[in-house]
Write a protein that holds these residues in place. Structure first.
Motif, mmCIF file in Angstrom:
data_model
loop_
_atom_site.group_PDB
_atom_site.id
_atom_site.type_symbol
_atom_site.label_atom_id
_atom_site.label_comp_id
_atom_site.label_asym_id
_atom_site.label_seq_id
_atom_site.Cartn_x
_atom_site.Cartn_y
_atom_site.Cartn_z
ATOM 1 N N PRO A 1 0.963 -1.305 0.118
ATOM 2 C CA PRO A 1 -0.189 0.069 -0.008
ATOM 3 C C PRO A 1 0.834 1.333 -0.076
ATOM 4 O O PRO A 1 2.154 1.203 0.132
ATOM 5 N N ILE B 1 -6.258 5.554 5.770
ATOM 6 C CA ILE B 1 -6.650 4.355 5.901
ATOM 7 C C ILE B 1 -8.390 4.610 5.681
ATOM 8 O O ILE B 1 -8.929 5.467 6.288
ATOM 9 N N MET C 1 -13.651 -1.421 4.289
ATOM 10 C CA MET C 1 -12.703 -2.664 3.697
ATOM 11 C C MET C 1 -13.551 -3.884 3.401
ATOM 12 O O MET C 1 -14.852 -4.165 3.393
ATOM 13 N N THR D 1 -13.855 -0.457 8.606
ATOM 14 C CA THR D 1 -12.500 -0.779 9.111
ATOM 15 C C THR D 1 -12.254 -0.620 10.653
ATOM 16 O O THR D 1 -12.966 0.314 11.192
ATOM 17 N N ARG E 1 -2.433 -4.053 7.809
ATOM 18 C CA ARG E 1 -2.907 -4.133 6.523
ATOM 19 C C ARG E 1 -2.530 -5.430 5.905
ATOM 20 O O ARG E 1 -1.449 -6.011 5.785
ATOM 21 N N ALA F 1 -0.410 -0.627 9.321
ATOM 22 C CA ALA F 1 -1.029 0.534 8.918
ATOM 23 C C ALA F 1 -0.812 1.497 9.942
ATOM 24 O O ALA F 1 -0.922 2.981 9.556
ATOM 25 N N ASP G 1 -9.096 -6.597 4.877
ATOM 26 C CA ASP G 1 -8.093 -5.759 4.389
ATOM 27 C C ASP G 1 -7.370 -5.200 5.213
ATOM 28 O O ASP G 1 -6.139 -5.016 5.373
ATOM 29 N N PHE G 2 -7.994 -5.026 6.430
ATOM 30 C CA PHE G 2 -7.297 -4.537 7.684
ATOM 31 C C PHE G 2 -7.932 -5.481 8.888
ATOM 32 O O PHE G 2 -8.929 -5.885 9.156
#
Length: 293
Positions: free
Chosen positions: A16, A22, A26, A49, A60, A99, A125-126
């Protein structure tokens, strides 16, 4: 199965750009309640997220692995002593890049660090995790291989620790059932490198024999050609520690007969009386169930 074959099955994105904020949502695979089968799980491209709590790290996710436990925790309400909180994002281990760092952390991990982790929420994704669940990824491993290791390594490490506490394994004869699987190939290396077992036997397909011997196995029993419990293969009363990662019917009853006096049998695939511990073991063996992958 060799590490290259158990490499993470979920790879999300390329590295990323941390100059970007952020996102508030997600992609994630999740459930709103326990499900009867995995066809009922949900996928969203706009799942919130997670926000960081004190002592947490936001990762991440670049790769995550799939383990049997991922199915068990959402299909078996009593798998863990405490029931899940919903909605629940699936996935138990993975790898990625830090992240964000929450308040109350040690400072050992910083934004941009490459990490691996063990903790719920990997299929997104997170993921926000306690700092104690996240570690620096070994530079020798790519993200996919790193993601495949935390759960299986933790399972086998816990099993060996408990076995060694009952019977010090240094110089002892160890039998690992399912040596080429995720927990099994870790166990072979633990037996050899950490605990100094005197003889390591394992069951696996013939195609994995050479690889397992490279990892430290002294004898690989081709389960397709012979049964490990045959007296001609492993005489009764000759093994100190048996670690079962397969869960074949009748394993416990066969295993306890192979153990020496005071030997240890550890099972990680418990499915009730059919697959579990021997209700009527011979001698003074120790039986332990470790909740597996």
């Amino acid at each position: 199965m060799q590490p290259s074959r158990i490499a993470a099955l979920l790879c999300f994105i390329s590295a990323p750009n941390y100059a970007e904020l952020i996102p508030s949502t997600m992609r994630a695979w999740y459930v709103n309640t326990y499900v009867s089968n995995m066809s009922l799980i949900n996928f969203s491209t706009s799942y919130p997220t997670p926000s960081l709590q004190r002592g947490e790290i936001l990762v991440r996710v670049l790769a995550a692995s799939i383990n049997p436990v991922d199915v068990k925790v959402v299909t078996q309400p009593n798998f863990y002593p405490n029931r899940l909180s919903f909605p629940h994002v699936l996935g138990c281990d993975g790898a990625g890049i830090v992240a964000a760092v929450g308040p109350g952390t040690t400072g050992n991990l910083r934004v941009g660090d490459e990490v691996w982790f063990k903790g719920a929420g990997a299929f997104a994704d997170f993921v926000a995790l306690s700092e104690t669940s996240v570690g620096a990824k070994p530079s020798s491993l790519n993200f996919e291989l790193a993601a495949s290791l935390p759960v299986v390594t933790g399972t086998s490490a816990g099993a060996f620790k408990r076995a060694d506490a009952n019977l010090p394994l240094k110089g002892k004869a160890v039998l690992i059932l399912g040596g080429s699987g995720g927990t099994g190939f870790v166990a072979v290396q633990l037996a050899k490198g950490k605990y100094g077992a005197g003889k390591i036997l394992t069951s696996a397909g013939a195609e994995n024999a050479a690889w397992l011997k490279q990892l430290g196995a002294d004898q690989v029993i081709n389960y397709r050609a012979t049964n490990w419990w045959n007296e001609s293969v492993i005489p009764n009363g000759t093994i100190d520690f048996i670690y079962d990662t397969v869960g074949q019917l009748g394993t416990a009853q066969r295993a306890t007969g192979k153990l020496k006096s005071g030997g240890v049998f550890v099972e990680i695939v418990h499915r009730g009386p059919e697959v579990g511990l021997d209700a009527n073991p011979l001698g003074d063996c120790v039986q332990i169930f470790v909740r597996g992958t």
